[in-house]
Write a protein that holds these residues in place. Structure first.
Motif, PDB file in Angstrom:
ATOM      1  N   ASP A 312      73.971  94.438  79.997  1.00  0.00           N
ATOM      2  CA  ASP A 312      75.099  93.659  80.506  1.00  0.00           C
ATOM      3  C   ASP A 312      75.296  92.333  79.768  1.00  0.00           C
ATOM      4  OD1 ASP A 312      77.148  93.419  82.812  1.00  0.00           O
ATOM      5  OD2 ASP A 312      76.045  91.525  82.874  1.00  0.00           O
ATOM      6  N   PRO A 313      74.252  91.581  79.416  1.00  0.00           N
ATOM      7  CA  PRO A 313      74.493  90.321  78.685  1.00  0.00           C
ATOM      8  C   PRO A 313      75.183  90.496  77.338  1.00  0.00           C
ATOM      9  CG  PRO A 313      72.270  90.344  79.613  1.00  0.00           C
ATOM     10  CD  PRO A 313      72.819  91.710  79.788  1.00  0.00           C
ATOM     11  N   VAL A 314      75.095  91.681  76.741  1.00  0.00           N
ATOM     12  CA  VAL A 314      75.732  91.902  75.439  1.00  0.00           C
ATOM     13  C   VAL A 314      77.244  91.803  75.560  1.00  0.00           C
ATOM     14  CG1 VAL A 314      75.924  93.507  73.495  1.00  0.00           C
ATOM     15  CG2 VAL A 314      73.803  93.358  74.781  1.00  0.00           C
ATOM     16  N   LEU A 315      77.788  92.100  76.753  1.00  0.00           N
ATOM     17  CA  LEU A 315      79.238  92.032  76.933  1.00  0.00           C
ATOM     18  C   LEU A 315      79.762  90.612  76.799  1.00  0.00           C
ATOM     19  CD1 LEU A 315      79.715  94.475  79.952  1.00  0.00           C
ATOM     20  CD2 LEU A 315      80.250  94.903  77.558  1.00  0.00           C
ATOM     21  N   ARG A 316      78.894  89.627  76.878  1.00  0.00           N
ATOM     22  CA  ARG A 316      79.333  88.234  76.785  1.00  0.00           C
ATOM     23  C   ARG A 316      79.282  87.705  75.356  1.00  0.00           C
ATOM     24  NH1 ARG A 316      76.439  88.234  81.712  1.00  0.00           N
ATOM     25  NH2 ARG A 316      74.517  87.439  80.782  1.00  0.00           N
ATOM     26  N   THR A 317      78.960  88.561  74.394  1.00  0.00           N
ATOM     27  CA  THR A 317      78.932  88.124  72.997  1.00  0.00           C
ATOM     28  C   THR A 317      80.342  88.115  72.421  1.00  0.00           C
ATOM     29  OG1 THR A 317      78.640  90.369  72.125  1.00  0.00           O
ATOM     30  CG2 THR A 317      76.662  89.147  72.743  1.00  0.00           C
ATOM     31  N   ALA A 318      80.503  87.429  71.306  1.00  0.00           N
ATOM     32  CA  ALA A 318      81.798  87.360  70.631  1.00  0.00           C
ATOM     33  C   ALA A 318      81.979  88.459  69.608  1.00  0.00           C
ATOM     34  CB  ALA A 318      81.955  85.994  69.950  1.00  0.00           C
ATOM     35  N   ASN A 319      80.981  89.312  69.462  1.00  0.00           N
ATOM     36  CA  ASN A 319      81.058  90.403  68.491  1.00  0.00           C
ATOM     37  C   ASN A 319      81.730  91.602  69.141  1.00  0.00           C
ATOM     38  OD1 ASN A 319      80.222  92.841  67.006  1.00  0.00           O
ATOM     39  ND2 ASN A 319      79.031  91.425  65.781  1.00  0.00           N
ATOM     40  N   ALA A 320      82.918  91.954  68.653  1.00  0.00           N
ATOM     41  CA  ALA A 320      83.661  93.057  69.247  1.00  0.00           C
ATOM     42  C   ALA A 320      82.933  94.381  69.068  1.00  0.00           C
ATOM     43  CB  ALA A 320      85.056  93.144  68.624  1.00  0.00           C
ATOM     44  N   GLY A 321      82.252  94.559  67.932  1.00  0.00           N
ATOM     45  CA  GLY A 321      81.514  95.800  67.719  1.00  0.00           C
ATOM     46  C   GLY A 321      80.423  95.993  68.747  1.00  0.00           C
ATOM     47  N   ALA A 325      80.318  98.986  71.511  1.00  0.00           N
ATOM     48  CA  ALA A 325      79.129  99.842  71.540  1.00  0.00           C
ATOM     49  C   ALA A 325      78.488  99.826  72.928  1.00  0.00           C
ATOM     50  CB  ALA A 325      78.124  99.385  70.485  1.00  0.00           C
ATOM     51  N   THR A 326      78.503  98.671  73.595  1.00  0.00           N
ATOM     52  CA  THR A 326      77.969  98.596  74.956  1.00  0.00           C
ATOM     53  C   THR A 326      78.812  99.410  75.916  1.00  0.00           C
ATOM     54  OG1 THR A 326      77.160  96.364  74.478  1.00  0.00           O
ATOM     55  CG2 THR A 326      77.278  97.005  76.778  1.00  0.00           C
ATOM     56  N   ILE A 327      80.118  99.384  75.734  1.00  0.00           N
ATOM     57  CA  ILE A 327      80.997 100.196  76.582  1.00  0.00           C
ATOM     58  C   ILE A 327      80.661 101.673  76.435  1.00  0.00           C
ATOM     59  CG2 ILE A 327      83.387 100.906  76.947  1.00  0.00           C
ATOM     60  CD1 ILE A 327      84.222  98.104  76.054  1.00  0.00           C
ATOM     61  N   ARG A 328      80.459 102.101  75.193  1.00  0.00           N
ATOM     62  CA  ARG A 328      80.101 103.500  74.996  1.00  0.00           C
ATOM     63  C   ARG A 328      78.757 103.821  75.650  1.00  0.00           C
ATOM     64  NH1 ARG A 328      78.521 106.867  69.506  1.00  0.00           N
ATOM     65  NH2 ARG A 328      78.855 108.928  70.398  1.00  0.00           N
ATOM     66  N   ALA A 329      77.809 102.892  75.553  1.00  0.00           N
ATOM     67  CA  ALA A 329      76.514 103.113  76.187  1.00  0.00           C
ATOM     68  C   ALA A 329      76.664 103.227  77.703  1.00  0.00           C
ATOM     69  CB  ALA A 329      75.557 101.973  75.821  1.00  0.00           C
ATOM     70  N   PHE A 330      77.458 102.344  78.302  1.00  0.00           N
ATOM     71  CA  PHE A 330      77.686 102.401  79.745  1.00  0.00           C
ATOM     72  C   PHE A 330      78.314 103.734  80.157  1.00  0.00           C
ATOM     73  CE2 PHE A 330      77.911  97.593  80.916  1.00  0.00           C
ATOM     74  CZ  PHE A 330      76.574  97.490  80.570  1.00  0.00           C
ATOM     75  N   LEU A 331      79.332 104.151  79.409  1.00  0.00           N
ATOM     76  CA  LEU A 331      80.014 105.399  79.757  1.00  0.00           C
ATOM     77  C   LEU A 331      79.080 106.595  79.630  1.00  0.00           C
ATOM     78  CD1 LEU A 331      83.463 104.792  78.018  1.00  0.00           C
ATOM     79  CD2 LEU A 331      82.972 104.705  80.455  1.00  0.00           C
ATOM     80  N   SER A 332      78.235 106.601  78.608  1.00  0.00           N
ATOM     81  CA  SER A 332      77.304 107.721  78.445  1.00  0.00           C
ATOM     82  C   SER A 332      76.266 107.746  79.557  1.00  0.00           C
ATOM     83  CB  SER A 332      76.624 107.633  77.078  1.00  0.00           C
ATOM     84  OG  SER A 332      75.772 106.506  77.010  1.00  0.00           O
TER      85      SER A 332
END
Length: 888
Positions: A312-321, A325-332
């Motif tokens: 979850d903390p990765v979603l607060r980064t400024a790196n769109a990639g 990638a975190t969204i894909r991990a969550f969905l999987s």
């Protein structure tokens, strides 16, 4: 007198001048003032190299006039390579460090331009014996560039590179190792293996990560030797390296080496190790770790939720990639642990669709933020992902519709993407604003933009997503667009949209019918004209001028070029004949004659013959009428068959965060089959039994909202203490991290723990939303803070604290570890006989110096402030007793 001129020499000088000009433009280098240009005064080079007669030569005399040296034109040793050879021969005696670098830059510049300077190999080899790292790096680049084309010369430098790989300077060791592995000569394998193996145990991270990449080069060069050296197992050991850049390289190399089997092998110890260290990685390293998560199968739903908390903390980064990638991990993860129809799990277990919807809610804010702050290229790609997520969970982004309004400064491709998305964000609340915005874009100077705006308005009405009255309102707007004679593409698109809209909502024909005969005169585009003709034939019974409007088109049949217009005219005329026979009889006969003689379209010709024979040979006119005038064209769904791309959308979700989303097609459509990487989920023995699952350490958060906001938590067990159990035999501990899967064993909890008037329930649970709601309902001013209680030592992990508190019926909602502290969100409830109040506790354990800070809020229970304070004091004593190992 004019001297005898060697024109071949002059031509060579002209070519050399053009090359020198290109060099100055590309490398932006110039000789220092104390270093004469080749061919100038003070140089060891002849004066004959510099320019054609009559031109000024830098550092030399003018090409024409008195006092000119005849040797300038008669020197036989010409060329840049010879000049550089002369400079390199004086390299060893040159003491000016900058001049040495400039000579090397000149050689590399010529090599970059494509000039063959391999004849300087011997001189360059002599220059490698230097302590200047810049020069050494340029020499290594020269060696690697000519190694494949001159293997015999490359072998001359083997001993030097092996020697440098053992240098005291780690940068020299790393550069030499990289050059040694980059020679890519099969005969060099025997010299490469030992330096590679030694580099993996080097004390400097740069050397180790260079060695890891060298293993990959060795693998592609000689796979048999790679297997003999057992580098595969060594790479798994490198995943435990203390430096995150080395671990990143190890992940990339393992994935490429094991691409045929789906990538590097994954199991629970590997994933826990990498996820617990994810905050140490660079942005590039985080992406490497995140790409592994979709391939990992969580042991059960509890582990899946904990992994999502880690990421979850990765979603607060400024790196769109990293965010995508975190969204894909969550969905999987949601797809892996969600409840499916037929599962025998509890009714309270969230389904796959529920989890994916919660994921979309959580990631909405980061995505919208990135859309507003990224570059145009990044914004376009993110819009593609948003479009895909809207199809997955409709309605999630509806309240952010203003973020997708077209801006005047947006590039064309972004404008088009936004217009397509706006149609999907319409609901009864947002549709009026969205339709008004689309109406402003209809007359845009970009024809494609105008077309997309009209289609989006039609899509909103077709799907009836705008609420009551929206269909009729949009239909009236489209009818007004039919009369826009100066914008033919808008009129055509409006007619096409109306044709589809009437098929889905036949009751709006009264709004549409009046302007159709007039529109048929002005619409020039084939699709628009065919749509108007279709409407006249389908509903001509209620349109007075319908037959006469079609007659004008029939009389100009020879001028019609497009087959779609002819086909629509034929079908509409035959259908209108059964509705208004007297007016249509003669014109239908003329049309059938022309259509049966028309050989420009086989389909049109066959259709005309079919109608002719049906009308002529049918014994009962009612049979022909029932065939021709059937209402099969009326839609029973809210989309056309060609728009039903559910199968493609499902396939694209499996390949989220790839080019498939941007291209909107499957990977096999643009990647050759042999280059497609297999996607294999691991480990195959998961899901594991629940009792064999250990909790995952959380990296920590700053606030309860950060920890719980937007994330679905499974209700915790009454006692969050997991008894260690041996791992199943099918799970292989690749890294030897046996400690990572072990958990603390705790003494069996007693039935009730009391301290004077405080007694806590042994079985109580709160969901994340309940906890957050209760915490927010109590003002911070009413919270009781116990600051900096001294501790003997800090705990080694969150598990130790959770287990100790759990035995006293103080349960953990969330916990995490930060570099300097541990954080816990705890709760407990009094027995009903003592008031039944809730205690919500935020605990912070500082690592150095070790101390404990508590923030306590109470809900319910005693209203007497004195008794409430007494119970809080008793709760603090209970916590101190539970943590007696750490708190004196």
């Amino acid at each position: 007198p004019t001297p005898t001129t060697d024109f071949r020499s002059a031509e060579s000088c002209l070519n050399r001048k053009s090359i020198t000009t290109r060099l100055q433009q590309i490398t932006a280098m110039s000789y220092p003032t104390n270093m004469p240009a080749p061919g100038g005064p003070g140089s060891t080079m002849p004066q004959g190299v510099g320019g054609p007669p009559g031109t000024a030569v830098p550092g030399g005399a003018p090409g024409g006039g008195a006092g000119r040296d005849d040797s300038y034109f008669t020197e036989s040793r010409k060329g840049e390579v010879n000049e550089l050879r002369q400079l390199l021969r004086t390299f060893a005696t040159e003491r000016d460090k900058q001049r040495k670098r400039d000579i090397m830059k000149k050689v590399i510049a010529y090599m970059t331009l494509g000039i063959d300077v391999s004849r300087l190999f011997t001189e360059m080899m002599l220059a490698i014996e230097t302590r200047d790292l810049v020069i050494k790096k340029m020499v290594y680049l020269f060696l690697c560039n000519y190694a494949e084309t001159h293997p015999d010369l490359a072998q001359m430098c083997t001993n030097t590179l092996v020697k440098d790989s053992g240098s005291e300077d780690p940068m020299v060791r790393g550069l030499a190792l990289r050059a040694l592995c980059s020679l890519r000569l099969p005969e060099m394998i025997e010299y490469t293996s030992e330096p590679l193996r030694r580099s993996l145990q080097d004390g400097h991270a740069y050397v180790r990560k260079t060695g890891v990449m060298g293993i990959l080069k060795m693998y592609h060069l000689d796979k048999e030797e790679f297997d003999k050296a057992a580098f595969n197992d060594i790479l798994y050991d490198m995943l435990r390296d203390p430096d995150s850049s080395v671990v990143t390289n190890a992940i990339l190399v393992l994935n490429e080496i094991m691409a045929d089997s789906g990538g590097m092998a994954l199991n629970r110890p590997v994933m826990l190790h990498l996820l617990n260290r994810i905050h140490e990685f660079s942005e590039f390293g985080i992406l490497s770790v995140l790409d592994l998560v979709p391939r990992y199968i969580p042991a059960d739903d509890e582990e899946g939720f904990q992994i999502m908390n880690l990421l979850d903390p990765v979603l607060r980064t400024a790196n769109a990639g990293a965010v995508v990638a975190t969204i894909r991990a969550f969905l999987s993860i949601g797809d892996a642990i969600g409840k499916r129809p037929g599962d025998d799990r509890d009714d309270d277990s969230p389904s796959v669709d529920d989890l994916k919807r919660q994921v979309c809610i959580r990631i909405k804010a980061p995505l919208v933020t990135l859309l507003a702050s990224g570059s145009n290229e990044l914004t376009y790609v993110l819009l593609k992902y948003v479009d895909q997520l809207i199809d997955l969970c409709p309605g999630i982004f509806d309240d952010e519709y203003r973020q997708f309004y077209v801006r005047y400064s947006d590039p064309t491709h972004i404008k088009h993407s936004k217009v397509r998305i706006l149609a999907k964000l319409a609901n009864p609340d947002t549709a009026p604003d969205i339709v008004a915005e689309l109406g402003e874009l209809v007359a845009d100077v970009d024809d494609t933009m105008g077309r997309l705006a009209v289609r989006s308005m039609g899509a909103i009405a077709l799907h009836d997503s705008g609420g009551q009255g929206a269909v009729e309102s949009i239909a009236r707007r489209l009818v007004e667009m039919l009369d826009l004679q100066g914008i033919p593409h808008v009129s055509s698109e409006a007619a096409t949209a109306l044709a589809g809209l009437v098929r889905c909502h036949p009751d709006i024909i009264t709004v549409v019918s009046a302007p159709l005969p007039r529109a048929l005169r002005y619409i020039t585009e084939p699709m628009g004209k065919a749509s108007v003709i279709f409407l006249l034939g389908e509903y001509g019974e209620s349109i007075t001028e319908a037959p006469y409007a079609l007659e004008r088109v029939i009389d100009s049949y020879d001028n019609i070029i497009d087959d779609c217009v002819k086909t629509a005219l034929l079908a509409a005329s035959v259908k209108l004949f059964f509705q208004r026979p007297p007016e249509m009889q003669q014109m239908l006969g003329r049309l059938l004659k022309k259509a049966t003689e028309d050989v420009s379209s086989q389909d049109l010709h066959d259709r005309a013959l079919f109608y002719y024979r049906l009308l002529r040979s049918s014994p009962d006119p009612n049979v022909a009428k029932s065939i021709i005038t059937s209402k099969s064209m009326t839609m029973t769904t809210d989309q056309f068959a060609e728009e039903d791309d559910g199968e493609l959308r499902a396939a694209l979700m499996d390949e989220f965060n790839t080019l498939c989303t941007v291209y909107r097609c499957k990977a096999e459509n643009f990647i050759e089959e042999e280059n497609i990487v297999n996607f294999v989920k691991m480990p195959s023995d998961h899901p594991l039994p629940r009792e064999a699952v250990a909790p995952v350490a959380d990296p920590g958060v700053n606030t309860i909202t950060d920890q719980l906001g937007g994330t679905s938590f499974a209700p915790p067990a009454p006692a969050p203490v997991v008894v260690s159990a041996p791992a199943p035999s099918g799970e292989v501990d690749l890294l030897g991290f046996g400690d990572d899967v072990s958990v603390l064993s705790a003494p069996p909890p007693q039935s009730t723990h009391s301290l004077q008037s405080l007694s806590l329930k042994s079985n109580v649970s709160l969901t994340g939303d309940q906890y957050q709601s209760k915490w927010g309902s109590v003002p911070d001013t009413e919270a009781v803070a116990i600051l900096a209680l001294p501790m003997r030592s800090a705990p080694t992990s969150t598990d130790a604290v959770e287990g100790a508190l759990g035995t006293f019926h103080v349960f953990t909602m969330a916990s995490g570890e930060l570099p300097t502290e541990f954080k816990f969100f705890l709760y407990g409830q009094e027995e009903d006989t003592f008031g039944g109040g809730y205690f919500l506790i935020q605990a912070v354990v500082m690592k150095a110096p070790a101390s404990l800070t508590l923030t306590i809020k109470t809900i319910g229970g005693d209203v007497n402030p004195n008794k409430r304070k007494e119970k809080m004091d008793q709760l603090v004593e209970l916590i101190k007793s539970a943590l007696g190992e750490y708190v004196p």
